[in-house]
Design an enzyme around this catalytic site. Structure first.
Site, PDB file in Angstrom:
ATOM      1  N   ASP A 159       0.830  -0.929  -0.181  1.00 31.65           N
ATOM      2  CA  ASP A 159      -0.270  -0.268  -0.222  1.00 31.65           C
ATOM      3  C   ASP A 159       1.230   1.049  -0.555  1.00 31.65           C
ATOM      4  OD1 ASP A 159      -2.569   0.314  -0.264  1.00 31.65           O
ATOM      5  OD2 ASP A 159      -2.532   1.351   2.089  1.00 31.65           O
ATOM      6  N   ASP A 189      -8.751   3.367 -10.672  1.00 26.01           N
ATOM      7  CA  ASP A 189      -8.536   2.088  -9.649  1.00 26.01           C
ATOM      8  C   ASP A 189      -8.337   2.360  -7.800  1.00 26.01           C
ATOM      9  OD1 ASP A 189      -8.219  -0.858  -9.788  1.00 26.01           O
ATOM     10  OD2 ASP A 189      -6.962  -0.784  -8.206  1.00 26.01           O
ATOM     11  N   HIS A 193      -9.605   3.612  -1.562  1.00 23.35           N
ATOM     12  CA  HIS A 193      -8.255   2.855  -0.521  1.00 23.35           C
ATOM     13  C   HIS A 193      -7.561   3.874  -0.860  1.00 23.35           C
ATOM     14  CE1 HIS A 193     -10.573  -0.782   0.313  1.00 23.35           C
ATOM     15  NE2 HIS A 193     -10.794  -0.941  -1.098  1.00 23.35           N
ATOM     16  N   GLU A 226     -13.427   4.211  -9.051  1.00 28.05           N
ATOM     17  CA  GLU A 226     -13.462   3.349  -8.720  1.00 28.05           C
ATOM     18  C   GLU A 226     -13.963   3.610  -7.296  1.00 28.05           C
ATOM     19  OE1 GLU A 226     -13.509  -1.499  -8.553  1.00 28.05           O
ATOM     20  OE2 GLU A 226     -12.523   0.110  -7.046  1.00 28.05           O
ATOM     21  N   ASN A 290     -19.059  -4.823 -15.166  1.00 21.67           N
ATOM     22  CA  ASN A 290     -17.519  -4.408 -15.372  1.00 21.67           C
ATOM     23  C   ASN A 290     -16.852  -5.984 -15.014  1.00 21.67           C
ATOM     24  OD1 ASN A 290     -17.112  -5.049 -12.655  1.00 21.67           O
ATOM     25  ND2 ASN A 290     -16.166  -2.829 -12.478  1.00 21.67           N
ATOM     26  N   ARG A 329     -20.945   3.192 -19.776  1.00 20.86           N
ATOM     27  CA  ARG A 329     -19.515   2.731 -19.902  1.00 20.86           C
ATOM     28  C   ARG A 329     -20.300   1.008 -20.493  1.00 20.86           C
ATOM     29  NH1 ARG A 329     -14.673   1.325 -15.852  1.00 20.86           N
ATOM     30  NH2 ARG A 329     -17.586  -0.261 -14.688  1.00 20.86           N
TER      31      ARG A 329
HETATM   32  C1  LAG Z   1      -9.558  -3.272  -8.562  1.00 25.44           C
HETATM   33  N1  LAG Z   1     -10.310  -1.809  -8.194  1.00 25.44           N
HETATM   34  O1  LAG Z   1     -10.285  -1.149  -7.076  1.00 25.44           O
HETATM   35  C2  LAG Z   1      -9.934  -4.286  -9.769  1.00 25.44           C
HETATM   36  O2  LAG Z   1     -10.885  -3.856 -10.277  1.00 25.44           O
HETATM   37  C3  LAG Z   1      -9.426  -5.108  -8.948  1.00 25.44           C
HETATM   38  O3  LAG Z   1      -9.998  -5.954 -10.172  1.00 25.44           O
HETATM   39  C4  LAG Z   1      -8.593  -5.376  -8.576  1.00 25.44           C
HETATM   40  O4  LAG Z   1      -7.969  -6.482  -7.751  1.00 25.44           O
HETATM   41  C5  LAG Z   1      -7.953  -4.411  -7.393  1.00 25.44           C
HETATM   42  N2  LAG Z   1      -9.095  -3.394  -7.763  1.00 25.44           N
HETATM   43  C6  LAG Z   1      -6.798  -4.439  -7.298  1.00 25.44           C
HETATM   44  O5  LAG Z   1      -6.431  -3.141  -7.878  1.00 25.44           O
HETATM   45  C7  LAG Z   1      -7.554  -7.732  -9.132  1.00 25.44           C
HETATM   46  C8  LAG Z   1      -8.350  -9.170  -8.017  1.00 25.44           C
HETATM   47  C9  LAG Z   1      -7.774  -9.711  -7.298  1.00 25.44           C
HETATM   48  C10 LAG Z   1      -5.869 -10.076  -7.214  1.00 25.44           C
HETATM   49  C11 LAG Z   1      -5.726  -8.478  -7.270  1.00 25.44           C
HETATM   50  C12 LAG Z   1      -4.533  -8.041  -7.703  1.00 25.44           C
HETATM   51  O6  LAG Z   1      -9.901  -9.290  -8.346  1.00 25.44           O
HETATM   52  O7  LAG Z   1      -8.597 -10.910  -6.838  1.00 25.44           O
HETATM   53  O8  LAG Z   1      -5.408 -10.255  -6.103  1.00 25.44           O
HETATM   54  O9  LAG Z   1      -5.915  -7.988  -9.144  1.00 25.44           O
HETATM   55  O10 LAG Z   1      -3.566  -8.778  -8.844  1.00 25.44           O
HETATM   56  C13 LAG Z   1      -4.580 -10.962  -5.832  1.00 25.44           C
HETATM   57  C14 LAG Z   1      -4.432 -12.385  -5.312  1.00 25.44           C
HETATM   58  C15 LAG Z   1      -5.211 -11.992  -3.802  1.00 25.44           C
HETATM   59  C16 LAG Z   1      -3.969 -11.483  -3.811  1.00 25.44           C
HETATM   60  C17 LAG Z   1      -3.845 -10.532  -4.416  1.00 25.44           C
HETATM   61  C18 LAG Z   1      -1.950  -9.960  -4.308  1.00 25.44           C
HETATM   62  O11 LAG Z   1      -6.644 -12.822  -6.071  1.00 25.44           O
HETATM   63  O12 LAG Z   1      -5.791 -13.373  -3.405  1.00 25.44           O
HETATM   64  O13 LAG Z   1      -3.873 -11.728  -2.256  1.00 25.44           O
HETATM   65  O14 LAG Z   1      -3.399 -10.809  -6.407  1.00 25.44           O
HETATM   66  O15 LAG Z   1      -0.751 -10.837  -4.357  1.00 25.44           O
HETATM   67 CA    CA Z   2      -4.504   2.355  -0.008  1.00 25.46          CA
END
Ligand code: LAG
Ligand code: CA
Length: 479
Positions: A159, A189, A193, A226, A290, A329
């Site tokens: 973060d 994005d 947060h 977002e 989305n 969109r």
């Molecule tokens: C978003 N918006 O606020 C995006 O639209 C969403 O697609 C993003 O999550 C999220 N925020 C962070 O940018 C996606 C996936 C997650 C993925 C993350 C990072 O939905 O599942 O997490 O991108 O690649 C993955 C694993 C987690 C793990 C993390 C870090 O699923 O279990 O903790 O990676 O390794």
């Molecule tokens: Ca933050």
């Protein structure tokens, strides 16, 4: 920052999810400009960590490793070429920017431009960032705590501290590079947060849009953030961000899905918008689905409609585009069964280009919802009715509705029973091509047509077993 900065005769952003830059450029020229689309949202364009377990999932692009413009979509030269070509035909480019975090916290990571990072120790030499540029390590455990939401890790992603001047400089430099290349705005994005005041400090330092790409002097980038917010009782709401730009209205996405799945009645759509508890139209950024909630990530759950429920999806999209609420969109997907699967790729993991079929649809695993006739023709409808309001709302009291947009367009919907009756279309006398069932080609309508008399009445036929439960006519498609 609330205006998408599109040419006057355009509307709607299409998210060409994971498309390559060279394909986006071609699509602007061969298709989007002709159908009246106003812009393209790209997947994140800066270098991301390569994830191999699972193999190259779509979500690896949400793990930045540097601000070098090189991903599976292409490099900086290809990016520059694409933005210039799209702008030249009046199609704007919007970038999905990840300011909140870098990669997940784990081991050593390698990126799509060859960069290296020690993610456990939060060392990203290609930026460079060190642990000093991040918030102290903690996980978000209480989603009702505004402090944790901003200061702790979302999904174990390192973060960044946007309160740090050095971090702000890096982020501003990145955004100014994009603006220099001619982009029109940003999808932010994980905005929820980040502290709004930090984002304000960053956006205030971002340059005006590049006049060499056709933007008027002093034009600010379009910003859509977002923020997932379903109720005013949550710790963080859209109101915290609407002073910086538009905000994603997730209630629109989940409610439109619920309605067109048949779990509510069309009759109630007369108060669509703030009447349904949504934010003010001027702040709202809206969509049916989305890239997250179409595959069960993000928010909205089982209500969300996707290309997989094609009839209902087209109806929901037609309603969104026919209704004046919000900035719109369209999602353009690749087909998937596995919710983690990445885009169509060859054996070297290079993304495969969409093939284009004779009927305008796509092949090679790309769904291209934006090329479905019912969808692109409603983008045309939205352009034709721009500036008008809803008039002559009609309903059978249940699952059928119809309304006019000023005296420029008329739509009817049914998801229960057939419509076969004379209706007030508000249009000038003439014969109009229904842009849902067909196209106007060389003066002939390939679908149904509606003849309107001098008092605006037309005989509307919409059977419940038709391919689509919508009929739409407008002044731009007259025989
Ligand atoms: C978003 N918006 O606020 C995006 O639209 C969403 O697609 C993003 O999550 C999220 N925020 C962070 O940018 C996606 C996936 C997650 C993925 C993350 C990072 O939905 O599942 O997490 O991108 O690649 C993955 C694993 C987690 C793990 C993390 C870090 O699923 O279990 O903790 O990676 O390794
Ligand atoms: Ca933050």
């Amino acid at each position: 920052q609330w205006d998408p900065n599109m040419p006057e005769d355009r509307n709607t952003i299409v998210h060409l999810f994971e498309w390559k830059f060279s394909d986006v450029a071609a699509e602007c020229e061969r298709f989007l400009q002709h159908k009246g689309y106003g812009g393209v949202q790209l997947s994140p364009v800066n270098e991301n960590a390569i994830v191999t377990d699972p193999w190259r999932p779509w979500w690896e692009r949400y793990q930045p490793i540097s601000y070098i413009l090189q991903t599976r979509s292409g490099n900086e030269a290809e990016f520059a070429d694409m933005v210039a070509r799209c702008n030249a035909v009046g199609v704007r480019i919007y970038i999905d920017i990840i300011l909140n975090h870098m990669t997940g916290r784990g081991g050593i990571a390698t990126g799509t431009a060859g960069s290296w990072a020690d993610t456990y120790n939060r060392d990203y030499p290609s930026v460079p960032y060190t642990y000093l540029d991040f918030n102290p390590v903690c996980d978000i455990t209480d989603w009702n705590d505004p402090w944790q939401l901003r200061q702790c890790m979302l999904a174990n992603l390192n973060d960044l501290n946007q309160g740090n001047e050095y971090v702000r400089d890096r982020l501003v430099d990145f955004l100014n590079t994009l603006i220099h290349h001619g982009v029109a705005g940003f999808r932010v994005d994980a905005a929820k947060h980040m502290w709004p005041e930090d984002m304000r400090a960053i956006f205030n330092r971002v340059n005006d849009l590049n006049v060499n790409h056709g933007f008027a002097p002093n034009t600010r980038p379009f910003v859509y953030q977002e923020v997932i917010n379903f109720s005013d009782n949550e710790a963080v709401t859209w109101r915290d961000y609407s002073g910086l730009g538009r905000v994603t209205e997730f209630r629109h996405s989940s409610e439109i899905g619920r309605v067109f799945r048949g779990h509510d009645r069309l009759v109630w759509l007369d108060s669509w918008g703030t009447g349904w508890g949504f934010m003010d139209s001027n702040y709202a950024f809206v969509f049916v689905d989305n890239h997250d909630n179409q595959r069960g990530h993000g928010a909205g759950g089982d209500s969300i409609l996707t290309y997989k429920q094609s009839k209902q999806y087209k109806m929901a999209t037609a309603f969104m585009l026919a209704h004046p609420y919000g900035s719109t969109r369209i999602m353009s997907s690749f087909a998937f069964d596995d919710s983690e699967a990445g885009p169509p790729a060859d054996s070297n993991s290079n993304i495969i280009s969409p093939g284009i079929n004779a009927d305008d649809t796509c092949s090679n695993g790309w769904v291209c919802e934006h090329r479905w006739r019912q969808i692109y023709n409603m983008v045309g409808f939205r352009n034709a009715v721009k500036g008008t309001t809803i008039q002559n709302w009609w309903t059978n009291g249940d699952q059928q509705i119809a309304f006019c947009r000023g005296n420029r367009g008329f739509v009817a919907f049914t998801q229960g029973g057939s419509i076969s009756q004379t209706m007030q279309t508000c249009l000038p006398a003439g014969t109009y091509c229904d842009v849902i069932s067909g196209n106007l080609i060389n003066g002939d309508c390939t679908g149904k047509s509606v003849t309107v008399d001098s008092s605006g009445n037309g005989y509307i036929v919409l059977n419940q077993n038709e391919e689509d439960g919508v009929l739409a006519i407008h002044v731009g498609k007259q025989l």
